[in-house]
Write an enzyme that holds these catalytic residues in place. Structure first.
Site, PDB file in Angstrom:
ATOM      1  N   ASN A  68      30.529  25.743 104.562  1.00 17.17           N
ATOM      2  CA  ASN A  68      31.962  25.800 104.852  1.00 17.17           C
ATOM      3  C   ASN A  68      32.241  27.074 105.650  1.00 17.17           C
ATOM      4  O   ASN A  68      32.146  28.179 105.121  1.00 17.17           O
ATOM      5  CB  ASN A  68      32.734  25.803 103.526  1.00 17.17           C
ATOM      6  CG  ASN A  68      34.229  25.913 103.738  1.00 17.17           C
ATOM      7  OD1 ASN A  68      34.713  25.929 104.870  1.00 17.17           O
ATOM      8  ND2 ASN A  68      34.965  26.001 102.641  1.00 17.17           N
ATOM      9  N   ASN A  95      33.618  26.876 116.811  1.00 16.15           N
ATOM     10  CA  ASN A  95      34.183  25.580 117.185  1.00 16.15           C
ATOM     11  C   ASN A  95      34.823  24.820 116.023  1.00 16.15           C
ATOM     12  O   ASN A  95      35.706  23.999 116.239  1.00 16.15           O
ATOM     13  CB  ASN A  95      33.070  24.730 117.818  1.00 16.15           C
ATOM     14  CG  ASN A  95      33.467  23.281 117.948  1.00 16.15           C
ATOM     15  OD1 ASN A  95      34.238  22.922 118.846  1.00 16.15           O
ATOM     16  ND2 ASN A  95      32.978  22.426 117.056  1.00 16.15           N
ATOM     17  N   SER A 147      42.959  26.185 122.056  1.00 15.80           N
ATOM     18  CA  SER A 147      43.608  24.935 122.476  1.00 15.80           C
ATOM     19  C   SER A 147      44.771  25.324 123.381  1.00 15.80           C
ATOM     20  O   SER A 147      45.327  26.416 123.235  1.00 15.80           O
ATOM     21  CB  SER A 147      44.138  24.173 121.265  1.00 15.80           C
ATOM     22  OG  SER A 147      45.088  23.201 121.674  1.00 15.80           O
ATOM     23  N   TYR A 160      48.513  24.711 113.376  1.00 17.97           N
ATOM     24  CA  TYR A 160      47.390  24.582 114.320  1.00 17.97           C
ATOM     25  C   TYR A 160      47.590  25.509 115.531  1.00 17.97           C
ATOM     26  O   TYR A 160      46.669  26.233 115.938  1.00 17.97           O
ATOM     27  CB  TYR A 160      47.290  23.118 114.757  1.00 17.97           C
ATOM     28  CG  TYR A 160      46.141  22.795 115.669  1.00 17.97           C
ATOM     29  CD1 TYR A 160      44.848  22.665 115.166  1.00 17.97           C
ATOM     30  CD2 TYR A 160      46.338  22.584 117.030  1.00 17.97           C
ATOM     31  CE1 TYR A 160      43.792  22.347 116.002  1.00 17.97           C
ATOM     32  CE2 TYR A 160      45.285  22.259 117.866  1.00 17.97           C
ATOM     33  CZ  TYR A 160      44.012  22.141 117.353  1.00 17.97           C
ATOM     34  OH  TYR A 160      42.965  21.826 118.185  1.00 17.97           O
ATOM     35  N   ALA A 161      48.804  25.491 116.105  1.00 14.62           N
ATOM     36  CA  ALA A 161      49.079  26.327 117.285  1.00 14.62           C
ATOM     37  C   ALA A 161      48.917  27.808 116.946  1.00 14.62           C
ATOM     38  O   ALA A 161      48.333  28.571 117.727  1.00 14.62           O
ATOM     39  CB  ALA A 161      50.483  26.047 117.800  1.00 14.62           C
ATOM     40  N   ALA A 162      49.411  28.216 115.759  1.00 12.99           N
ATOM     41  CA  ALA A 162      49.283  29.621 115.360  1.00 12.99           C
ATOM     42  C   ALA A 162      47.807  29.993 115.175  1.00 12.99           C
ATOM     43  O   ALA A 162      47.377  31.078 115.571  1.00 12.99           O
ATOM     44  CB  ALA A 162      50.061  29.872 114.068  1.00 12.99           C
ATOM     45  N   SER A 163      47.035  29.068 114.602  1.00 12.50           N
ATOM     46  CA  SER A 163      45.602  29.369 114.407  1.00 12.50           C
ATOM     47  C   SER A 163      44.897  29.524 115.749  1.00 12.50           C
ATOM     48  O   SER A 163      44.034  30.387 115.918  1.00 12.50           O
ATOM     49  CB  SER A 163      44.922  28.276 113.566  1.00 12.50           C
ATOM     50  OG  SER A 163      44.718  27.087 114.311  1.00 12.50           O
ATOM     51  N   LYS A 164      45.279  28.706 116.731  1.00  8.69           N
ATOM     52  CA  LYS A 164      44.621  28.750 118.042  1.00  8.69           C
ATOM     53  C   LYS A 164      45.083  29.960 118.859  1.00  8.69           C
ATOM     54  O   LYS A 164      44.303  30.545 119.612  1.00  8.69           O
ATOM     55  CB  LYS A 164      44.862  27.440 118.800  1.00  8.69           C
ATOM     56  CG  LYS A 164      44.215  26.221 118.129  1.00  8.69           C
ATOM     57  CD  LYS A 164      42.711  26.412 117.933  1.00  8.69           C
ATOM     58  CE  LYS A 164      42.018  25.162 117.451  1.00  8.69           C
ATOM     59  NZ  LYS A 164      40.575  25.358 117.240  1.00  8.69           N
ATOM     60  N   ILE A 193      41.569  15.884 125.136  1.00  8.51           N
ATOM     61  CA  ILE A 193      40.147  15.539 125.261  1.00  8.51           C
ATOM     62  C   ILE A 193      39.877  14.210 124.551  1.00  8.51           C
ATOM     63  O   ILE A 193      40.397  13.966 123.457  1.00  8.51           O
ATOM     64  CB  ILE A 193      39.252  16.657 124.655  1.00  8.51           C
ATOM     65  CG1 ILE A 193      39.618  18.024 125.254  1.00  8.51           C
ATOM     66  CG2 ILE A 193      37.769  16.356 124.876  1.00  8.51           C
ATOM     67  CD1 ILE A 193      39.544  18.141 126.760  1.00  8.51           C
TER      68      ILE A 193
HETATM   69  P1  NAI Z   1      35.951  16.939 115.314  1.00  6.97           P
HETATM   70  O1  NAI Z   1      36.768  16.718 114.090  1.00  6.97           O
HETATM   71  O2  NAI Z   1      35.304  15.767 115.967  1.00  6.97           O
HETATM   72  O3  NAI Z   1      34.825  18.044 115.031  1.00  6.97           O
HETATM   73  C1  NAI Z   1      35.078  19.185 114.253  1.00  6.97           C
HETATM   74  C2  NAI Z   1      33.848  19.505 113.449  1.00  6.97           C
HETATM   75  O4  NAI Z   1      34.130  20.644 112.628  1.00  6.97           O
HETATM   76  C3  NAI Z   1      33.442  18.361 112.516  1.00  6.97           C
HETATM   77  O5  NAI Z   1      32.070  18.081 112.643  1.00  6.97           O
HETATM   78  C4  NAI Z   1      33.826  18.894 111.142  1.00  6.97           C
HETATM   79  O6  NAI Z   1      33.015  18.392 110.082  1.00  6.97           O
HETATM   80  C5  NAI Z   1      33.625  20.390 111.340  1.00  6.97           C
HETATM   81  N1  NAI Z   1      34.328  21.150 110.318  1.00  6.97           N
HETATM   82  C6  NAI Z   1      35.564  20.910 109.823  1.00  6.97           C
HETATM   83  N2  NAI Z   1      35.844  21.794 108.853  1.00  6.97           N
HETATM   84  C7  NAI Z   1      34.755  22.596 108.724  1.00  6.97           C
HETATM   85  C8  NAI Z   1      34.441  23.685 107.876  1.00  6.97           C
HETATM   86  N3  NAI Z   1      35.299  24.133 106.946  1.00  6.97           N
HETATM   87  N4  NAI Z   1      33.226  24.283 108.011  1.00  6.97           N
HETATM   88  C9  NAI Z   1      32.335  23.838 108.932  1.00  6.97           C
HETATM   89  N5  NAI Z   1      32.596  22.804 109.754  1.00  6.97           N
HETATM   90  C10 NAI Z   1      33.791  22.197 109.654  1.00  6.97           C
HETATM   91  O7  NAI Z   1      36.929  17.700 116.333  1.00  6.97           O
HETATM   92  P2  NAI Z   1      36.754  18.013 117.905  1.00  6.97           P
HETATM   93  O8  NAI Z   1      37.788  17.239 118.610  1.00  6.97           O
HETATM   94  O9  NAI Z   1      35.356  17.943 118.328  1.00  6.97           O
HETATM   95  O10 NAI Z   1      37.242  19.545 117.918  1.00  6.97           O
HETATM   96  C11 NAI Z   1      36.365  20.652 117.990  1.00  6.97           C
HETATM   97  C12 NAI Z   1      37.192  21.899 118.252  1.00  6.97           C
HETATM   98  O11 NAI Z   1      37.917  21.750 119.470  1.00  6.97           O
HETATM   99  C13 NAI Z   1      38.226  22.187 117.161  1.00  6.97           C
HETATM  100  O12 NAI Z   1      38.325  23.579 116.941  1.00  6.97           O
HETATM  101  C14 NAI Z   1      39.509  21.648 117.775  1.00  6.97           C
HETATM  102  O13 NAI Z   1      40.650  22.273 117.246  1.00  6.97           O
HETATM  103  C15 NAI Z   1      39.291  21.985 119.237  1.00  6.97           C
HETATM  104  N6  NAI Z   1      40.099  21.215 120.156  1.00  6.97           N
HETATM  105  C16 NAI Z   1      39.994  19.840 120.254  1.00  6.97           C
HETATM  106  C17 NAI Z   1      40.792  19.126 121.155  1.00  6.97           C
HETATM  107  C18 NAI Z   1      40.703  17.634 121.309  1.00  6.97           C
HETATM  108  O14 NAI Z   1      41.443  17.060 122.104  1.00  6.97           O
HETATM  109  N7  NAI Z   1      39.802  16.957 120.618  1.00  6.97           N
HETATM  110  C19 NAI Z   1      41.777  19.816 121.999  1.00  6.97           C
HETATM  111  C20 NAI Z   1      41.809  21.236 121.809  1.00  6.97           C
HETATM  112  C21 NAI Z   1      40.983  21.906 120.930  1.00  6.97           C
END
Ligand code: NAI
Length: 252
Positions: A68, A95, A147, A160-164, A193
């Site tokens: 985690n 990420n 983001s 979410y916005a504040a975290s980013k 995305i």
């Molecule tokens: P996703 O949900 O497909 O992947 C996120 C990964 O993080 C997952 O594998 C999940 O298990 C893992 N995760 C979640 N909580 C966790 C924790 N406590 N410890 C370890 N791993 C953890 O999401 P996606 O879309 O690939 O997003 C990746 C990053 O990109 C995120 O930070 C997201 O906020 C950011 N992002 C995504 C956008 C989109 O359009 N998909 C747009 C802007 C930013």
């Protein structure tokens, strides 16, 4: 020779989505990969191992670490183990991220805390554990996954916005603190995305998004991975403290 040959990259939350695309891109450029993800059940454990095998098939060393990212103590142990296993940590991509959307008036404390802990505190945890290693190496590149909403805000996503936004300020602060020892830190800010998350959106909302994007398409995970590759590699050796928006021109 790839752009990252001989380097070790650590990517959090990389079992799927953008993190996985980044790990695959880095591996295809020769980096050895350590990645983490949350494992709460057998399905998640299988997903972690499947991704590890896919990355290893690109001809590099790849190890997966269940954990985690929001847990400080656990992260200290994980990073120590990764350093022992690989001997160096040259690139860190923070990420891991989640959403728990809601309007401010309806947002619970639990929604706020979960998003801030997973999205922002996790980056503090990993930077805190990795920066002594990078300082000793006298080099490293840290990339925070932010983001566009961290730059511009978004109704219904205040947590979410504040975290980013925090991820951006964290990268800029670290860039100032660690820059004199050769460690760079930047943030990337993806827009719309095409991932599992955005695939669930209703067609009319999707159409509204497309109207706002001059390039008239959603981004692919590879569009994000390419910019991360640039920031991870020596191609960006004079770039630090920046936030790069990857959004098809949606925000200028
Ligand atoms: P996703 O949900 O497909 O992947 C996120 C990964 O993080 C997952 O594998 C999940 O298990 C893992 N995760 C979640 N909580 C966790 C924790 N406590 N410890 C370890 N791993 C953890 O999401 P996606 O879309 O690939 O997003 C990746 C990053 O990109 C995120 O930070 C997201 O906020 C950011 N992002 C995504 C956008 C989109 O359009 N998909 C747009 C802007 C930013």
């Amino acid at each position: 020779m790839g752009l990252l040959t001989g380097k070790t990259a650590l990517i959090t939350g990389a079992a799927r989505g953008i993190g996985k695309a980044v790990a695959m891109k880095f591996a295809s450029e020769g980096a050895n990969i350590a990645f983490t993800d949350l494992v709460l059940n057998d399905e998640m454990a299988a997903g972690l191992e499947a991704t590890r095998k896919e990355i290893e098939a690109l001809g590099v060393t790849c190890r997966a670490y269940a954990g985690n990212a929001a847990d400080f103590e656990e992260t200290q142990k994980t990073v120590k183990q990764i350093h022992e296993d690989f001997g160096s940590i040259d690139v860190l991509v923070n990420n891991a991220g989640i959403t728990k959307d809601g309007l401010m008036l309806r947002m619970s404390e639990a929604q706020w805390d979960a998003v801030l802990n997973v999205n922002l505190k996790s980056a503090f945890n990993f930077i805190h554990a990795c920066s002594p290693i990078m300082l000793r190496q006298r080099g490293g590149s840290i990339i925070n996954m932010a983001s566009v909403v961290g730059v511009h805000g978004n109704a219904g996503q205040c947590n979410y916005a504040a975290s980013k936004a925090g991820m951006i300020a964290l990268a800029k602060s670290i860039a100032q603190e660690l820059g004199p020892k050769g460690v760079r830190a930047n943030a990337v800010a993806p827009g719309f995305i095409e991932t599992a998350m955005t695939a669930q959106l209703p067609e009319d909302i999707r159409k509204d998004w497309m109207k706002k994007i001059p390039l008239r398409r959603g981004g692919q995970t590879e569009d994000i991975a390419n910019v991360c590759l640039f920031l991870a590699s020596d191609m960006s050796s004079y770039v630090s403290g920046q936030v790069i928006q990857i959004d098809g021109g949606m925000n200028m």
